[in-house]
Design an enzyme around this catalytic site. Structure first.
Site, PDB file in Angstrom:
ATOM      1  N   HIS A   1       0.825  -1.206   0.000  1.00 43.59           N
ATOM      2  CA  HIS A   1       0.000   0.000   0.000  1.00 43.59           C
ATOM      3  C   HIS A   1       0.861   1.258   0.000  1.00 43.59           C
ATOM      4  O   HIS A   1       0.489   2.273  -0.605  1.00 43.59           O
ATOM      5  CB  HIS A   1      -0.939  -0.005   1.208  1.00 43.59           C
ATOM      6  CG  HIS A   1      -2.072  -0.975   1.077  1.00 43.59           C
ATOM      7  ND1 HIS A   1      -3.379  -0.585   0.985  1.00 43.59           N
ATOM      8  CD2 HIS A   1      -2.081  -2.328   0.984  1.00 43.59           C
ATOM      9  CE1 HIS A   1      -4.162  -1.657   0.861  1.00 43.59           C
ATOM     10  NE2 HIS A   1      -3.388  -2.722   0.860  1.00 43.59           N
TER      11      HIS A   1
ATOM     12  N   ASP B   1      -5.845   6.057   2.050  1.00 42.76           N
ATOM     13  CA  ASP B   1      -6.006   4.672   1.626  1.00 42.76           C
ATOM     14  C   ASP B   1      -7.444   4.232   1.894  1.00 42.76           C
ATOM     15  O   ASP B   1      -7.980   4.441   2.986  1.00 42.76           O
ATOM     16  CB  ASP B   1      -5.026   3.801   2.416  1.00 42.76           C
ATOM     17  CG  ASP B   1      -4.865   2.405   1.848  1.00 42.76           C
ATOM     18  OD1 ASP B   1      -5.884   1.730   1.604  1.00 42.76           O
ATOM     19  OD2 ASP B   1      -3.714   1.971   1.648  1.00 42.76           O
TER      20      ASP B   1
ATOM     21  N   THR C   1      -6.064   0.982  -3.825  1.00 47.79           N
ATOM     22  CA  THR C   1      -4.820   0.343  -4.248  1.00 47.79           C
ATOM     23  C   THR C   1      -5.063  -0.961  -4.987  1.00 47.79           C
ATOM     24  O   THR C   1      -4.116  -1.633  -5.388  1.00 47.79           O
ATOM     25  CB  THR C   1      -3.910   0.074  -3.038  1.00 47.79           C
ATOM     26  OG1 THR C   1      -4.603  -0.765  -2.106  1.00 47.79           O
ATOM     27  CG2 THR C   1      -3.511   1.362  -2.351  1.00 47.79           C
TER      28      THR C   1
ATOM     29  N   GLN D   1      12.570  -5.678  -7.530  1.00 48.36           N
ATOM     30  CA  GLN D   1      11.671  -6.350  -8.474  1.00 48.36           C
ATOM     31  C   GLN D   1      11.537  -5.613  -9.808  1.00 48.36           C
ATOM     32  O   GLN D   1      11.522  -6.245 -10.870  1.00 48.36           O
ATOM     33  CB  GLN D   1      10.283  -6.532  -7.854  1.00 48.36           C
ATOM     34  CG  GLN D   1       9.290  -7.220  -8.795  1.00 48.36           C
ATOM     35  CD  GLN D   1       8.132  -7.849  -8.081  1.00 48.36           C
ATOM     36  OE1 GLN D   1       8.309  -8.833  -7.374  1.00 48.36           O
ATOM     37  NE2 GLN D   1       6.953  -7.301  -8.257  1.00 48.36           N
TER      38      GLN D   1
ATOM     39  N   HIS E   1       2.048 -14.338  -7.107  1.00 49.77           N
ATOM     40  CA  HIS E   1       0.821 -14.501  -6.329  1.00 49.77           C
ATOM     41  C   HIS E   1      -0.295 -13.627  -6.884  1.00 49.77           C
ATOM     42  O   HIS E   1      -1.434 -13.735  -6.445  1.00 49.77           O
ATOM     43  CB  HIS E   1       1.085 -14.135  -4.873  1.00 49.77           C
ATOM     44  CG  HIS E   1       1.500 -12.709  -4.672  1.00 49.77           C
ATOM     45  ND1 HIS E   1       2.503 -12.103  -5.393  1.00 49.77           N
ATOM     46  CD2 HIS E   1       1.040 -11.744  -3.823  1.00 49.77           C
ATOM     47  CE1 HIS E   1       2.652 -10.863  -4.998  1.00 49.77           C
ATOM     48  NE2 HIS E   1       1.774 -10.610  -4.056  1.00 49.77           N
TER      49      HIS E   1
ATOM     50  N   ASN F   1       0.057  -4.820  -7.167  1.00 48.86           N
ATOM     51  CA  ASN F   1       1.286  -4.114  -7.537  1.00 48.86           C
ATOM     52  C   ASN F   1       2.139  -4.959  -8.480  1.00 48.86           C
ATOM     53  O   ASN F   1       2.628  -4.471  -9.504  1.00 48.86           O
ATOM     54  CB  ASN F   1       2.098  -3.754  -6.295  1.00 48.86           C
ATOM     55  CG  ASN F   1       1.466  -2.632  -5.504  1.00 48.86           C
ATOM     56  OD1 ASN F   1       0.716  -1.825  -6.031  1.00 48.86           O
ATOM     57  ND2 ASN F   1       1.762  -2.574  -4.224  1.00 48.86           N
TER      58      ASN F   1
ATOM     59  N   ASP G   1      -7.451 -10.428  -3.119  1.00 50.73           N
ATOM     60  CA  ASP G   1      -7.910 -10.102  -4.475  1.00 50.73           C
ATOM     61  C   ASP G   1      -7.202 -10.875  -5.574  1.00 50.73           C
ATOM     62  O   ASP G   1      -7.466 -10.676  -6.756  1.00 50.73           O
ATOM     63  CB  ASP G   1      -7.721  -8.609  -4.727  1.00 50.73           C
ATOM     64  CG  ASP G   1      -6.253  -8.181  -4.660  1.00 50.73           C
ATOM     65  OD1 ASP G   1      -5.442  -8.911  -4.064  1.00 50.73           O
ATOM     66  OD2 ASP G   1      -5.927  -7.096  -5.190  1.00 50.73           O
TER      67      ASP G   1
END
Length: 463
Positions: free
Chosen positions: A19, A115, A137, A339, A354, A358, A378
């Protein structure tokens, strides 16, 4: 006193890596456009963050509120319910104190971007007469599902016996495995359910609704949700160097909760042929069971591809004994890595993920095919879209016990790295890469929305 900035925007994030990153990146865009920006997180998390000198995030001021666990954060709480109950009690009080202190400073707050997990932030903003913008997000598709759950417009819990379910605004029907996990097992984690569905408890009162996606990726659902709220897509919020390059030297988010194995990763990747490496990472929060870790390990081992596998220190004990030594000539196992740099490297041919939002956006923005192994929240919905809407990868199917077996891992890797499905996924991934760049470039769909948001805030402050 004459203003030296257009407005002062407080960006309040839920205290997890997934987040913080997109909201900090959005804060950088606002600063770049002339706003004063202060990023707010919890006391504990600020002490944990590794701030990277030289990053453009250094231009964003930092402040804190309390979650009630200042010494240990979430890990110090007795349960998820205990943590969220305490945070929801203490958070609004300390946010109020922060705003009171800032109101008498040189830079009083004009706007709060908060948020969506913390809707109480809007209630505090309204007490101060401050412009309030909610920041989602997650994808719009997932947000739409949670909205229907919040309004009681869908049958819960979702079950495999329900067959295909069509949610208004979505691009295709979904089955139970495609829904957020909290809507399928209502009894397992009440706190998470209340939080994700509670995002919509007061959204109608927000002055603006911001979503970390880009219009071209989810046009149907964005159009549907835009009829309900002043909703604008402002993503993908990833460092500028990988998209529009308007923020010079913006190569990373600028903060991290984990120490990276940067040099080891990049040195190893530089020695690998183009499109030859399978990159494997399950993000900052997902936890695989011991059996799944073992099956994944041996699936990587028997595949014909080299691999770079990120295994957080907390998960390292689940790696089969002797595995790291056995695969030393074809694989590298690290505790964390940069990453974005990895995904942008020409040696990477696919990404086993997964399907956190993001990671999904980063892969789409960098043109990397995906092998989806969703775990919870999600991620099942994101996996469905990856395979059936955006067509940028495959979903590894688990057995009746929920385990993706090693032979399935090996077969999916082979398909993506060597087969026709892989070629199509790569073509589509490269297409989305260009669309993402266009969205964030000057005049693109997301760039225009960010400019419109800033104009709205400034108008609110200086009518």
């Amino acid at each position: 006193m004459e203003r030296t900035h257009k407005a002062h925007c407080l960006v309040l994030t839920y205290p997890t890596q997934g987040h913080i990153n997109p909201m900090l990146q959005f804060a950088k865009f606002l600063h770049h456009k002339g706003l004063k920006v202060t990023l707010v997180t919890t006391h504990f998390l600020l002490n944990t963050l590794q701030l990277h000198a030289g990053s453009s995030s250094c231009n964003v001021a930092l402040e804190t509120i309390s979650d009630g666990y200042d010494e240990g954060g979430y890990a110090a709480a007795e349960s998820a319910d205990a943590y969220l109950n305490r945070f929801w009690e203490i958070g609004p009080l300390t946010l109020t104190k922060l705003l009171e202190r800032m109101s008498s400073s040189e830079y009083p707050v004009d706007c709060i971007v908060y948020d969506a997990f913390m809707p109480w932030s809007l209630d505090v903003a309204k007490k101060f007469g401050i412009f309030g913008a909610v920041f989602f997000t997650q994808s719009c598709a997932v947000g739409n599902i949670y909205y229907h759950a919040h309004k009681g417009l869908m049958k819960l819990p979702v079950s495999g016996d329900d067959g295909e379910i069509l949610i208004p605004g979505l691009q295709l029907p979904l089955e139970a495995v495609d829904f957020p996990s909290s809507l399928c097992d209502l009894g397992s984690n009440h706190a998470v359910y209340d939080m994700v569905v509670g995002q919509f408890s007061n959204v109608d009162e927000a002055d603006w609704v911001l979503c970390n996606t880009f219009y071209e990726l989810e046009p149907e659902v964005v159009d549907w949700m835009s009829k309900l709220w002043p909703l604008k897509t402002i993503g993908p919020t990833i460092p500028s160097m990988y998209l529009d390059n308007r923020l010079k030297e913006d190569k990373g988010y600028g903060v991290n909760l984990f120490k990276q194995n940067h040099d080891a990763c990049m040195k190893w990747l530089n020695e690998q042929p183009k499109d030859s490496v399978v990159y494997v990472s399950f993000g900052s929060g997902s936890e695989l069971g011991a059996e799944q870790m073992e099956e994944l390990a041996w699936g990587l081992r028997i595949s014909r591809s080299n691999f770079l596998w990120v295994v957080r220190e907390s998960e390292a004990g689940k790696i089969p004994e002797g595995f790291v030594e056995e695969i030393s000539e074809k694989g590298l196992v690290v505790s964390w890595c940069p990453q974005l740099e990895v995904l942008a490297h020409e040696a990477v041919g696919c990404f086993i993920t997964h399907c956190g939002w993001n990671s999904t956006l980063e892969a789409l923005s960098l043109g990397v095919p995906l092998l989806a192994m969703p775990q919870w929240t999600d991620q099942g919905t994101n996996a469905k879209y990856i395979m059936d809407v955006w067509k940028t990868g495959l979903r590894a199917l688990p057995d009746e016990n929920g385990i993706v077996k090693k032979d399935v891992v090996e077969l999916c890797i082979s398909e993506l790295m060597e087969g026709e499905i892989g070629k199509e996924s790569r073509r589509n991934a490269m297409k989305w890469k260009e669309v993402a760049r266009s969205a964030m470039a000057e005049g693109g769909s997301s760039a225009k929305n960010i400019d419109e948001f800033i104009a709205k805030v400034v108008e609110y402050v200086q009518p």
